[in-house]
Design a protein around this motif. Structure first.
Motif, short mmCIF file in Angstrom:
data_model
loop_
_atom_site.label_atom_id
_atom_site.label_comp_id
_atom_site.label_asym_id
_atom_site.label_seq_id
_atom_site.Cartn_x
_atom_site.Cartn_y
_atom_site.Cartn_z
N TYR A 206 0.84 -1.19 0.00
CA TYR A 206 0.00 0.00 0.00
C TYR A 206 0.88 1.25 0.00
CZ TYR A 206 -3.04 -3.58 1.98
OH TYR A 206 -3.73 -4.73 2.20
N PRO A 207 0.33 2.35 -0.50
CA PRO A 207 1.08 3.60 -0.37
C PRO A 207 1.19 3.98 1.10
CG PRO A 207 -0.91 3.92 -1.68
CD PRO A 207 -0.94 2.52 -1.22
N GLU A 211 -1.46 3.47 4.21
CA GLU A 211 -1.19 2.51 5.28
C GLU A 211 -1.30 3.18 6.65
OE1 GLU A 211 2.01 -0.11 4.18
OE2 GLU A 211 2.28 -0.67 6.27
N LEU A 212 -0.83 4.42 6.72
CA LEU A 212 -0.92 5.13 8.00
C LEU A 212 -2.38 5.35 8.40
CD1 LEU A 212 1.89 7.80 7.64
CD2 LEU A 212 1.87 5.82 9.14
N MET A 269 0.07 -6.93 9.19
CA MET A 269 -0.43 -6.52 7.89
C MET A 269 0.09 -5.14 7.49
SD MET A 269 -4.15 -8.16 8.41
CE MET A 269 -5.04 -7.25 7.22
N LEU A 270 0.39 -4.30 8.45
CA LEU A 270 0.81 -2.94 8.12
C LEU A 270 2.15 -2.61 8.80
CD1 LEU A 270 -2.69 -1.51 8.93
CD2 LEU A 270 -1.80 -1.76 6.64
N PRO A 271 3.18 -3.40 8.51
CA PRO A 271 4.44 -3.19 9.25
C PRO A 271 5.06 -1.82 8.99
CG PRO A 271 4.74 -4.76 7.46
CD PRO A 271 3.29 -4.49 7.54
N VAL A 499 8.70 -7.35 11.21
CA VAL A 499 8.59 -5.92 11.43
C VAL A 499 9.97 -5.27 11.46
CG1 VAL A 499 8.50 -5.93 13.94
CG2 VAL A 499 7.28 -4.20 12.68
N ARG A 500 10.98 -6.04 11.87
CA ARG A 500 12.33 -5.46 11.86
C ARG A 500 12.87 -5.34 10.45
NH1 ARG A 500 15.04 -5.81 16.84
NH2 ARG A 500 17.04 -6.22 15.90
N GLN A 501 12.37 -6.19 9.58
CA GLN A 501 12.85 -6.12 8.21
C GLN A 501 12.52 -4.79 7.56
OE1 GLN A 501 11.31 -9.45 6.11
NE2 GLN A 501 13.31 -10.43 6.05
#
Lengths: 537, 523
Positions: A206-207, A211-212, A269-271, A499-501
């Motif tokens: 997502y852009p 996403e935010l 889903m939204l890392p 999430v760290r990636q």
């Protein structure tokens, strides 16, 4: 093999629901038959869960297992798709355990018993559904399914102010949950293919702004439920007005739905958005801890004090989620499980006390340890677990989260120090309000105003049994955390790695938040130390 | 030209369902005349049988390869079939609930059912009418019979008031509608068929003319009156409160469905060039209806008035599908109207039952009903919660589909507003549930304290019970087993050619054969 073909999860979800619908058919007998029936269903479902997991679940795999998927409404892209992984598994088991015990705790319900137990069983189904749903519309359906049963359970069997509390609960939760639907629509319809499958939604790109926004929507929805500080006001009312068995479920299971949602959706889903929001989560977590603890101290009502202590404890979950470490996220799950058990035991015991004294105002109590030594002992044990006494699960959960946030390489040292320090203040406040609660209720001279129902006396075997059932795993997890951690740690390690990636890439793209470490380079994905650290405690 | 040839040319077979209803109407009127008062024992069942036969006839016409009939005046495409089915079914359920009510009010049943069937006939024709004169005549048939029905209990002054109000406001709205239609007729150079109007206007390059916009606004005003969308809703609460309750049930479902059918056909066939304008006007109507209907419903003390405002709000939700303008949008309207039929009629059935037993419809009088009448409490609770969109009831799926379609079409603001007003609506629906279920025995209202013993063997009570159970079952299960209904709604839209040009390609294929359609299962 035959047992892999059985739709285990569907059976587990639907059994209580179908059983609830059959309740009008069973004979009345002043509510005595129906409670055995409900208990039987609860135990059967719990056994089914344990058996299904025992037979078909491999703890070493971090992906979804026991998966089932049937098209339900293909026109909407909605599937009946359920599965468990390390994140759902402990919470599903917790649900089965707490709900069954709360049915047993509701043994003395004499007012409209059939309706009561039917609603309890419906809630049972909805909660398991939330934890295993892999389709966002199904998740939303299950999330909403629990609304009306809880509303009725509070407003019929609650305390003095129950109708106000119930209405507040349903309006807050319904208003919050519309954001889940909005987020689901937004994510599902982004791009060319309409799908509500959570795994697919997680893979979609997502852009950033989108996403935010979605993250914020989900944060509001789960923030109402968890609850996060400015959205929490329904909780003290609902939890304190509900009757003890219902409070057990509310505090023990319902709050975990939000924590689960945060990890499942916001992180997994939204890392990318999570990287931006994580410092805010950590700050909100600290606010929850300090605010919850201070407010709890000011409460004169026993259950309200416990309710605010729930808010404080859920703050730790937020910090764990925000930590970007395996330890932190694992700690968040452990804290949820542990708080589920502890809160359920404390609410249950406050219900036991209330049955005997008919008051929840602590000033009116006092010196009850004399009259009710067993209740006193159990209550003390629960309170000790809640204030994170070493050797009990609360300690392990909170310590793991502290370790997670302090070892996190994502934040700058200043931020970590402030967060840890303030959270530690909360940890100091917890014993203050819990011990003062014990003092007011049980110690000192017996309050002349208090009337203890003579015929009830001290805790009955049934009540001791329930409390013991809850305290045993608390101590068990405290002594040997692997008992709980082994159910999820493969998964939380995977979540943390995921999430760290995105952490370095997102930080590199955007101007760095001052809260993050200025010396941030791509963090090494260290070998899972969680077991080592937890085991060494 | 011999007769068979004429029938062939007119393609008169398409109005077979209406023919069945008309025949039933004749049988009832003549039968009542011949047999007299005792006819009221079989008349309602004949009417229901006729309506169900009409539904079966509609089912057999599903996917008719040659739907245009009467030289273009009537279009029996799948869209109209679904709407005609909804109207016929809603009348059938309404008759079930009206038998006892009319008996108790001391008026003649046969005439009432006759008028109601006439209204149904008007609504059914309206759903398929594709020519201005046919539209107007069927609209008037529906309206005038509705005026008659609202004033049917003529000894009740409130019923008279309602009829007069409805007549006056209805007549002026008809006038406005007719004026809009006449402008349309003039601008298109004397065309009356909707598709011919659209092409004539396109040829004359009049799409920006002020006259066309005025005509659009006036036509929409007429439609909005029928579907009681704010700000054309003022008649709704008063008429609903005063009219006999079965009439209200019909007005809120059957009549509204006809209005929506008219809206879809008119907007798509006659005004495809003004799509932005009509979507804008309907957006305004939807916003006003959702906000006003749901917020004002909060303050109501009478159940009928609350349901009146709730029906205004519900119309607002349904308009989201219309504004979406996609295949999914229209399908979601149909799906919602299908489930709305059951849940709203279910609520009205309960309302009638309660009023018959206690003589009041104040919300506060419902308190403690659970102790006295669990079945009624269950049914009313389920229907109201379904109207509020609580899962797993039918209304939840209906709303999800509407919002889904709205979101897909990019109507984010409307969907958000719809969601927020849904939360508001949950409050007032659950308030009634709370009254009935939560109140302690000592808080029981006087009406409930004197609640008569539940007796189903009085004349006219059995059909009421059947209606109650039917709507209860449909409302509880239509959501969970909604797949056939979804298929029905989708395929009816997919096969309707008039909707195709502006339809945005949909993401799913709705090519399930008609044999699978759920028209049968709804009964």
């Amino acid at each position: 093999m035959l047992s892999t073909q059985i739709p285990w999860l569907t059976t587990i979800i639907l059994l209580p629901l179908v059983a609830a619908l059959a309740i009008p058919l069973i004979p009345d007998n002043q509510g005595k038959t129906v409670r055995w029936y409900a208990l039987g269903v609860g135990i059967a479902d719990l056994i089914l869960m344990v058996y299904a997991v025992w037979q078909n679940y491999d703890l070493q795999i971090s992906t979804f297992q026991l998966a089932e998927s049937y098209p339900w409404i293909p026109q909407l892209g909605m599937n009946w798709s359920v599965a468990v992984d390390g994140l759902s598994l402990p919470l599903v088991l917790l649900t089965g355990f707490i709900t069954t015990l709360s049915i047993l705790a509701a043994w003395n319900v004499t007012k409209k018993p059939r309706l009561f137990f039917a609603l309890m069983l419906m809630m049972y189904s909805a909660q398991i559904g939330v934890f295993v749903a892999q389709d966002m519309l199904l998740f939303f359906l299950m999330w909403e399914l629990e609304l009306v049963p809880v509303y009725l359970l509070i407003s019929i069997w609650g305390g003095q102010n129950r109708r106000y509390a119930a209405t507040k609960f349903i309006l807050y939760t319904a208003a919050g949950s519309i954001f889940i639907l909005v987020a689901a629509f937004a994510m599902a319809m982004y791009g060319d293919v309409v799908t509500f499958d959570m795994a697919t939604l997680g893979i979609k790109q997502y852009p950033r702004a989108f996403e935010l926004l979605v993250y914020a929507a989900l944060l509001i929805a789960f923030g109402v439920k968890l609850p996060i500080f400015p959205l929490h006001t329904w909780l003290p009312d609902a939890h304190s007005e509900a009757s003890a068995p219902v409070s057990m479920i509310l505090a023990g299971v319902l709050l975990k739905m939000a924590g689960y949602g945060l990890i499942r959706m916001n992180i997994e889903m939204l890392p990318n958005a999570h990287v931006s929001f994580a410092p805010i989560l950590a700050i909100l977590g600290v606010v929850n801890i300090v605010y919850g603890a201070l407010t709890a101290f000011a409460q004169t009502n026993l259950k309200r004090r416990l309710a605010y202590s729930s808010i404080a404890h859920m703050g730790f979950v937020l910090i764990g989620i925000a930590s970007f470490t395996e330890l932190g996220i694992g700690g968040a799950v452990l804290q949820m499980v542990s708080h589920g058990l502890i809160a359920a035991s404390l609410f249950f015991l406050s219900g036991v006390t209330y049955e005997r004294t008919h008051t929840l105002i602590m000033e009116k109590m006092g010196g009850m340890a004399q009259a009710m030594p067993k209740v006193f002992a159990l209550f003390t044990a629960g309170a000790m677990a809640s204030l994170a006494l070493p050797g009990m699960s609360g300690f392990v959960g909170e310590l793991t989260i502290f370790l997670g946030i302090t070892t996190s390489d994502a934040y700058n040292p200043m931020f970590k120090v402030v967060v840890t320090l303030l959270a530690a203040v909360g940890v100091i406040l917890t014993p203050i309000y819990l011990l003062s609660m014990l003092r007011q209720v049980f110690y000192g001279n017996e309050n002349s105003g208090i009337v203890i129902e003579e015929y009830l006396g001290d805790a009955k075997p049934r009540e001791v049994f329930i409390a013991a059932c809850l305290l045993l795993p608390i101590i068990g997890i405290g002594m040997y955390p692997k008992l709980a951690t082994q159910t999820y740690d493969v998964k939380t390690v995977a979540v943390a790695a995921q999430v760290r990636q995105v952490l370095p890439t997102v930080i590199a793209q955007k101007q760095r938040s001052p809260l993050y470490s200025t010396a941030l380079v791509a963090p090494q994905l260290a070998v899972p130390e969680s077991q080592v650290l937890i085991a060494s405690e | 030209m011999d007769f068979a040839n004429l029938v062939d040319q007119l393609n008169a077979g398409t109005i077979l369902p209406e023919g069945i209803v008309l025949t039933t109407l004749m049988v009832i009127v003549v039968g009542d005349l011949i047999v007299g008062r005792s006819a009221s024992r079989w008349i309602p069942y004949t009417a229901i049988a006729g309506l169900l036969a009409a539904v079966v006839a509609l089912y057999l016409q599903w996917n008719n390869p040659n739907p245009i009939s009467f030289l273009g005046a009537f279009n029996s495409d799948d869209l109209s079939i679904v709407f005609r089915g909804i109207i016929a079914l809603s009348t059938a359920v309404t008759i079930l609930m009206s038998i006892r009510y009319i008996e108790q009010s001391g008026t003649a049943l046969a005439e009432f059912i006759g008028i109601m069937l006439t209204a149904t006939l008007g609504g059914m024709f309206l759903s398929g009418a594709s020519e201005l004169v046919t539209i107007f005549i069927s609209l008037e048939t529906l309206s005038i019979s509705s005026y008659l029905m609202t004033g049917y209990t003529k000894r009740d002054p409130r019923s008279n008031e309602a009829a007069l109000k409805y007549l006056l406001i209805g007549a002026s709205s008809t006038g406005v509608f007719l004026y809009g239609v006449s402008l349309l007729y003039g601008l298109s150079g004397g065309e009356t068929q909707l598709s011919a109007i659209a092409s004539a206007i396109a040829d004359a390059n009049l799409s920006q003319s002020l006259g066309l916009v005025i005509s659009l606004v006036f036509v929409i005003a007429g439609v909005a009156f029928k579907i009681s969308a704010a700000p054309f809703h003022q008649w709704t609460p008063d008429v609903y409160e005063g009219s006999p309750t079965p009439v209200v049930a019909f007005l809120s479902v059957g009549s509204k469905a006809a209005g929506f059918a008219l809206a879809i056909r008119l907007m798509n066939s006659a005004f495809p060039l003004l799509i932005d304008e009509w979507q804008f006007v309907f957006t305004a109507l939807a916003v006003l209806s959702m906000v006003l209907g749901n917020v004002v419903a909060l303050a109501q003390t009478s159940m009928k008035r609350m349901l009146a405002y709730s029906s205004i709000g519900q119309a607002g939700f349904v308009m989201i599908g219309l504004i979406a303008g996609t295949e999914a949008g229209y399908a979601s309207m149909i799906f919602y109207l299908l489930v709305y039929l059951f849940m709203n009629l279910g609520a009205f059935t309960c309302l009638i039952l309660f009023t018959l037993r206690t003589g009041t419809d104040q919300i506060s009088e419902y308190s403690g009903l659970y102790q006295k009448d669990p079945l009624l409490t269950l049914c009313l609770s389920i229907c109201l919660l379904s109207l509020g969109g609580i899962p797993p009831l039918a209304g939840f799926f209906g709303k999800i589909y509407l919002f889904w379609a709205g979101w897909q079409a990019g109507q984010y603001g409307l969907v958000l507003l719809g969601l927020v007003t849904t939360v508001v609506s949950i409050y007032y629906y659950i308030r009634v549930v709370r009254m009935m279920v939560v109140k302690e025995p000592q808080e029981m209202s006087d009406a409930v304290k004197n609640y008569p013993e539940v007796q189903w063997n009085l004349p006219g009570m059995r059909p009421l019970q059947v209606g109650l159970v039917l709507t209860l079952v449909a409302t509880s299960l239509a959501g969970i087993l909604s797949n056939p209904l979804f298929t029905l709604a989708n395929s009816s839209i997919a096969r309707t050619t008039t909707l195709q040009p502006i339809v945005i390609s949909s993401h799913f294929s709705a090519t399930v054969p008609a044999e699978n359609s759920a028209l049968q299962t709804q009964q």
